[in-house]
Structure formats: structure tokens, C-alpha cells
Design a protein around this motif. Structure first.
Motif, short mmCIF file in Angstrom:
data_model
loop_
_atom_site.label_atom_id
_atom_site.label_comp_id
_atom_site.label_asym_id
_atom_site.label_seq_id
_atom_site.Cartn_x
_atom_site.Cartn_y
_atom_site.Cartn_z
N SER A 43 4.84 14.56 4.62
CA SER A 43 3.49 15.10 4.65
C SER A 43 2.86 15.48 6.15
N ALA A 91 6.57 1.33 8.40
CA ALA A 91 6.77 1.44 6.91
C ALA A 91 8.12 1.71 6.40
N ARG A 139 0.86 -1.21 -0.10
CA ARG A 139 -0.04 -0.01 0.00
C ARG A 139 0.91 1.17 -0.03
N LYS A 140 0.81 2.13 -1.17
CA LYS A 140 1.47 3.22 -1.11
C LYS A 140 0.95 4.24 -0.08
N GLY A 141 1.89 5.17 0.29
CA GLY A 141 1.34 6.16 1.33
C GLY A 141 1.79 7.39 0.88
N PRO A 142 1.47 8.32 1.67
CA PRO A 142 1.96 9.82 1.20
C PRO A 142 3.44 10.02 1.26
N PHE A 152 -2.92 7.12 6.63
CA PHE A 152 -2.17 5.92 5.87
C PHE A 152 -1.94 4.72 7.03
N ALA A 195 -4.95 2.73 7.73
CA ALA A 195 -5.48 1.94 6.69
C ALA A 195 -4.50 1.04 6.40
N ALA A 196 -3.52 0.85 6.71
CA ALA A 196 -2.49 -0.10 6.37
C ALA A 196 -2.18 -1.06 7.68
N TYR A 237 6.12 6.77 1.67
CA TYR A 237 6.22 5.60 2.69
C TYR A 237 5.58 4.40 1.77
N ALA A 296 -2.27 13.20 7.40
CA ALA A 296 -2.21 12.34 6.02
C ALA A 296 -1.52 11.00 6.58
N ILE A 297 -0.44 11.12 7.21
CA ILE A 297 0.37 10.03 7.56
C ILE A 297 -0.46 9.19 8.59
#
Length: 720
Positions: A77, A97, A70-73, A85, A88-89, A109, A81-82
Motif C-alpha cells: 500500500s 508488524a 490491529r489490522k493494517g493495510p 497504521f 496508530a499501532a 500487515y 497509509a502504512i
């Protein structure tokens, strides 16, 4: 591979909710399995009076291992936002990460997610309680002990009151009726879980009265057999078949025939687990009441079927009931009990029938002032005033007697305030016809009172008498104009006022009876009547505001109607223009176009027109201009372009003339003459020549092909 057997056993589930509940159970459980990556084989659900059952074949022992990225910000950032992420992950911190570099994105990340597969039984033990607690019943009971939990945010922080105490959330289990037990087996072994004190197991129960004690099962085959031995037929379709066969046989034995009703059959099958068909009787004096009233009364109150004489088709003074018992006395007591109730209900119906006829329909009209049609569109009395004016106009269009049409409208809503329709709303219109005939109204007027609601569905017949057609069209067109004027249009799948059905009813009445109705003029008239005669303070829009949208709505309904009858969607699109309002003409053009394209001339001309249209489109985009207007005859050099110009002029003139006469076959034949000159032009003439004036002239010539064919259809919308 293993079999999952799930049964949720409870008090009686309303018959009308069973089929949907079975489907919902299947959908929710299988969706839960799919989310974990579990694959499975055949799935089947069963729904009955006291149980929902689901059986799924081919389940593996465990869910598959999951490996995902899963790509992150980007690094650096904002914190929110982090944090999003990480949630969600499923990571606790950014340290878990990886940081990956990308030429365009820079450092960002990346979460590498690896989840070990879980035992299928554990997955099921997690899914089923969630399904039960969140089951989407249309109506449900709140029961059992409340669940008490502290409210927390997604990040795990507790909601607190002003005093610092945590908020407490209390929730109760919602189920259609109180739950008794949950049977859940995977590969013959119990899947253990608990829902509100009910622990899953391997036991079920049979018929409420014809069996006793718990029944242990090991798989679906064993479950189905033991339930049948305990007088429970699991399959709803089998129960329906047994009821229908038994009812037909009972009627035949009495030298009668069954009045079949698919809706009642499905409802009766949902009320019993072991159907037993019996026949009862009522006094002949009740046969003086209209047959539809008797059928409705015993269906609504006792879920019983009516029977009739096969030759005369008159109702008999008998009825068929479906019991859920094998009685020691052969059902005599059950029949007697039902006869008492039926007698009471028919006595009420006869009383309504006798009392209603003492008051003429016109004497009931003042009461319509107390019935609101819609808060923005006034009362039924106000609506009747509008319908009278509109029906008078429509009578001229469909060839009906205007005086009779207006009289029918005046009385068409009067039965809404009768005792019979108050008790049995489904009989509105029908009872109005009976009461109208009883008071000596013209048969056409009486028929229109009943038929103005038609058609009420795709399988319902359209009105046949011109007076009925005029009143039915007035009723539906006033409804459509009214709700468009107040901006209460259908949205998505929601259509609370059945406006799609109303529009389809207009279309069917016009087309199936071949009436020439110019919709725009009638809709404008309905709009004018609405504005003039509506209650004071009406603030709806005018036809200029909503007219094009309403006409487009009719076009959409017409497309559905024609597609259902085999017409090609692209041909319909090619024929219907935004302002087309003559439904018969649209259908005739679609048929003529379809026949034309089935010929070699039609197919080849279509290819040529599409080629010309594509060239024009490309060159117009390139030059940022259109190539409208007639070509300069002095610049027509080659014989092929001269021949094409001449053919276009002749074909256009002939096609327009034929369309005015509504000779669409003739219009197609005229256009067909373009095939040879079009083919010759493309074979021998270079359109994009170096001479700019000559190029422009030839592009204008090609555009004339497009213009000429628009007289019959927009060929650019035709596939192929």
C-alpha cells in the motif's frame, strides 16, 4: 481496592459555574480511567466556593494488561497509509508488524499490541494534570508562567521558521481563578505530580476566616470530618437545606413568610462554606415600588431573599441575607452593611419607578426604532408594525377585541426603553403592565403587555385573557416565520433564538385554551405581513420555500408535548399527516384512536389491517407495481370477499362523514365494523390464487382496507 480523593483548591469559583465544574471534573477523570481499562466503584463529586472535590471508590492497584490486534493495510500500500497504521499501532517500523494472508484481502500487515498494566497511581498522576490544564470552564483566567514548547508534527518533525529556527509555542494555565493547592490521595498515599509549580500533596485548608493553617488528611472520611471542624460544609445540598431552614425560621420569628426562590437558594449556597442566616430591614417608603422590583433588586445586587406577610401576601420591609461568617457581634455589622447597600439599590429602583411614570408608553415608541430585533428582520419598531397586523387577524380567531389587541401590541415593547427595564431586563413586560395601568389603559391591554411573553417554559402558565392570547400568538408566530424566512433555524442542540420554546408556547396556548387555529393560514398571513412590512432590502425566503419545514417543526414540538402527557408516539405518528395544521383536531384524533385500540375490536382490526398492508407491500414489491383503484365487482366470487367489499364501502362512507363532523369516536366505530368481514376474508379466501386477474382483484380489495382506515389514521405506523 483503593479510594481516590482529589481536591482542587483555588480562589472563589463563581456560584453558577460550580455544579457543572464538579460534573466535568468527575467526567474527565473517570473517562481517563476507563481509557486505561481501570474499573472502579462509587463516584461522587462536590463543588463549593473554593474547591472541587472528587472521590472514587474501588480502584485496583494497577491497570490491566492489554492484548490487542490491529489490522493494517495490504502489503504494498502507499507509504502514507502504512505510516498512519504504524502511528496508530505504536510501531516504529513495518518490521515490527506481522504479515498475514487472507483469501479475499491478500497479504496485509497485522500489529499485535501488548501493553503491560501500569500502577494506578501513575495513571492518575498522568490524568489529573491533563484534566486541570484542559478544563472546560465557560470563562477562565490566564495566569502563572507560560509553558514553552517546540511545535512538532505527528511524525515527530519540528515546525521551523524561514530561518530554520524551531517555532516556539507559549501557553498559560487557564483556570477559573488562581489555583492554590492540589490534594490527591490514593489509598491514603499521595499521588505525586506537579501543575505549574503546584505540587500535589495531602493537605487542604478550611474556612477562609473561621480556620487557619493547613489540614492534613488521610482519606475522604477524615477529609470531610476535618473540613466540617474547620467550618466547611462540603455538600451543596446540605448548605442549601441549612439556608432554607434558617431563612424560614427567621421569617417565622418575625411573623412573616419567606419568598422562596430555588435559583437564589442554589446561588447563595455556592457563595458560602458555612452559611449563617441573618435578617435586615429597609425603609417602609420603598414599599411604594412594585413588589417584583424590590425582590429583583435585592436578589440581583445582594443575593438576598424577600419576606412577606402571610395573610395579605404583601412584601414586608425586611430581607434575609446569608453570611459566610460567625461574627462576634452576632452579625450586627454584617446586617448594617447589607442594609446600606440595599437602601442604595432600592433608592435607585424608586427613582426609576418615579421617573418612568412621567413619560407615557406611547411617547417612548419612537425610541424602538433604535433597537434592532435582528439585522435581517429590522427594528423593534418595525416588528411592532407587523405584530399589530397579525394580532388583528388572530383576535378574530381567539375571540378577542381587535381594538384592544392592536393597542396592546402597540405598547407591548415600549417598556424596553424604560430605565427600570434597562436596569432589570427580567422585568420586561411586567413593568409595561404597571406603567400601562398607571396611565389608565384597559386592564386587558395592560395584562397582554405582560403576558405576551408567556409561556416562557414548560411550567409557566399560558395567557388566559383572549387579548393576551392574541398578542402572545402574534409575537411567537412572527418570530418563527421571521427566522424561518431568513433560514436561522435550530440545529441540533443549538437554539439561540428559543424557537423551540416559541413553537411550544403556540401549541400550549392553542390546546390548553381550546382555540381552533389553522396554522397554515396564519403562518401564510404572517409571511405576507413580513414581506409587506419588513425593512427595505429584505431578502428572506417566502412561505412556499420554508412552509412545509416550519409545519413539520410544529409537528415535532407537538409530538414532544403529547408524549410528555402520556400519549403513545406511534399513535401520534399515525394521526399526523404532513399537511395537518389543526392542533385540536390532531389531539382529538389521537385520543379517539387510543381509546379505540384499547377495545377488542380495535386490537383485532389493527392486526387485520397490518396483515393486509404487509401482503400488499410484499406483492407490490414483487410485481413492481401498485394495486390502487377499486376492485372489479364481477370478479368477486366468494361470499366473504363480497361481504368485505360491501363493508369497506359502507365503513369508508360513514368514517369520512364522521370525520367531517369531527366525530372521531363515530369514525372509529364505523371502521370497527370491518373487523368481522376482514377476519372472515382471511380465514376463507386465498389472496395469491393462480388466476392472475382474480389475484389482482383481491389485492385491490385488500388495498381498499388500507385506504378506508386512512380516513382515521395510518394503521401501518401503529405498533403491535
Amino acid at each position: 481496592m483503593a479510594e481516590l480523593l482529589l481536591e482542587i483548591f483555588c480562589e472563589e469559583i463563581p456560584s453558577g459555574m460550580q455544579a457543572r465544574a464538579g460534573d466535568d471534573l468527575q467526567r474527565l477523570v473517570t473517562d481517563g480511567l476507563k481509557e486505561t481499562g481501570l474499573e472502579f466503584g462509587d463516584v461522587k463529586n462536590f463543588a463549593g466556593a473554593r474547591r472541587l472535590t472528587l472521590v472514587i471508590d474501588g480502584l485496583p492497584e494497577k491497570s490491566p494488561d492489554v492484548r490487542d490486534e490491529r489490522k493494517g493495510p495490504r502489503v504494498g500500500s502507499p507509504d502514507k497509509a502504512i505510516e498512519g497504521f504504524l502511528r496508530a499501532a505504536g510501531l516504529k517500523s513495518v518490521d515490527e508488524a506481522e504479515i498475514v494472508s487472507d483469501e479475499k484481502k491478500g497479504d496485509f500487515y497485522l500489529a499485535r499490541i501488548e501493553k503491560q498494566g501500569r500502577a494506578t497511581s501513575d495513571v492518575i498522576a498522568e490524568i489529573v494534570p491533563k484534566v486541570i490544564r484542559n478544563f472546560p470552564w465557560q470563562k477562565s483566567m490566564r495566569w502563572g508562567a507560560p509553558h514553552i514548547s517546540q511545535m512538532v508534527t505527528e511524525s515527530g518533525e519540528r515546525y521551523v521558521t524561514e530561518t530554520g529556527d524551531p517555532y516556539i509555542l507559549q501557553t498559560w494555565l487557564k483556570w477559573v481563578r488562581p489555583l492554590h493547592s492540589i490534594l490527591c490521595l490514593l489509598g491514603g498515599k499521595t499521588v505525586a505530580f506537579e501543575v505549574d509549580g503546584i505540587t500535589s500533596g495531602n493537605e487542604t485548608r478550611g474556612h477562609r476566616f473561621l480556620s487557619s493553617g493547613a489540614i492534613k488528611v488521610k482519606d475522604f472520611a477524615d477529609y470531610e470530618k476535618k473540613l466540617r471542624d474547620a467550618h466547611v460544609i462540603l455538600e451543596a445540598q446540605e448548605r442549601q437545606k441549612l439556608i432554607l431552614e434558617g431563612a424560614r425560621a427567621a421569617a417565622k420569628k418575625a411573623s412573616l413568610e419567606l419568598v422562596e426562590d430555588d435559583g437564589l437558594l442554589a446561588e447563595a449556597a455556592g457563595l458560602v462554606e458555612w452559611p449563617v442566616v441573618l435578617m435586615g430591614e429597609f425603609d417602609e417608603e420603598f414599599l411604594d415600588v412594585p413588589g417584583e422590583v424590590i425582590i429583583t433588586a435585592i436578589k440581583k445586587h445582594q443575593k438576598c431573599f424577600s419576606v412577606r406577610d402571610g395573610k395579605s401576601e404583601k412584601l414586608a420591609n425586611k430581607f434575609i441575607l446569608v453570611s459566610n461568617l460567625i461574627a462576634d457581634d452576632g452579625g450586627k455589622a454584617i446586617v448594617a452593611g447589607n442594609e446600606r447597600v440595599v437602601r442604595a439599590r432600592l433608592s435607585d429602583a424608586k427613582f426609576f419607578w418615579d421617573q418612568d411614570r412621567k413619560v407615557k408608553l406611547e411617547e417612548r415608541l419612537p425610541a424602538l426604532k433604535d433597537i434592532i430585533f435582528h439585522e435581517k428582520l429590522g427594528t423593534q419598531a418595525e416588528r411592532v408594525g407587523r405584530l399589530k397586523a397579525l394580532a388583528d387577524e388572530l383576535a378574530k380567531v381567539v375571540g378577542a377585541d381587535s381594538e384592544k389587541a392592536v393597542r396592546a401590541v402597540e405598547l407591548c415593547k415600549a417598556d424596553l426603553v424604560t430605565d427600570m427595564v434597562g436596569e432589570f431586563p427580567d422585568l420586561q413586560g411586567l413593568m409595561g403592565r404597571y406603567y400601562a395601568l398607571d396611565q389608565g389603559e384597559d386592564p386587558s391591554v395592560a395584562a397582554a403587555i405582560e403576558e405576551h411573553y408567556r409561556p416562557q417554559g414548560p411550567n409557566d402558565a399560558v395567557p388566559t385573557d383572549p387579548v393576551s392570547i392574541a398578542v402572545a400568538l402574534a409575537d411567537k408566530l412572527d418570530t418563527l416565520v421571521g427566522f424561518w424566512a431568513i433560514d436561522e433555524k435550530p440545529t441540533g442542540s443549538k437554539d439561540p433564538y428559543a424557537l423551540r420554546r416559541a413553537a411550544l408556547g403556540v401549541i400550549r396556548s392553542v390546546l390548553e385554551k381550546s382555540h381552533r387555529v389553522e396554522l397554515v393560514s396564519i403562518l401564510k398571513k404572517a409571511d405576507f405581513i413580513l414581506a409587506e412590512m419588513s425593512k427595505k432590502g429584505f431578502t428572506g425566503g417566502s412561505y412556499e420555500d420554508y412552509g412545509s419545514d416550519l409545519l413539520a417543526f410544529f409537528h415535532d414540538r407537538l409530538k414532544v408535548y403529547l408524549r410528555d402527557r402520556g400519549a403513545r408516539h406511534d399513535l401520534i405518528d399515525a394521526v399526523i399527516s404532513p399537511d395537518a395544521d389543526d392542533l385540536l383536531m390532531i389531539v382529538a384524533r389521537v385520543e379517539a384512536l387510543g381509546n379505540f385500540l384499547d377495545t377488542d375490536n380495535g386490537a383485532n382490526l389493527l392486526a387485520g389491517v397490518k396483515r393486509a398492508t404487509n401482503i400488499i407491500r410484499i406483492e407490490e414489491k414483487k410485481d413492481q407495481r401498485s394495486f390502487d383503484g377499486s376492485p372489479d365487482e364481477s370478479l368477486l366470487k366468494d361470499k366473504e370477499e363480497k361481504a368485505l367489499a360491501s363493508a369497506i364501502a359502507e365503513a369508508s362512507k360513514a368514517a369520512v362523514k364522521a370525520v367531517k363532523k369531527e366525530d372521531f369516536e363515530g369514525a372509529m366505530a364505523a371502521i370497527a365494523k370491518l373487523r368481522s368481514p376482514v377476519d372472515a376474508f382471511f380465514d376463507n379466501v386465498t389472496v395469491n390464487t393462480d388466476d392472475p386477474k382474480l389475484r389482482e382483484n383481491r389485492l385491490k380489495l385488500l388495498n381498499q382496507i388500507r385506504v378506508a382506515t386512512l380516513a382515521v389514521a395510518d394503521f401501518s405506523k401503529i405498533e403491535g
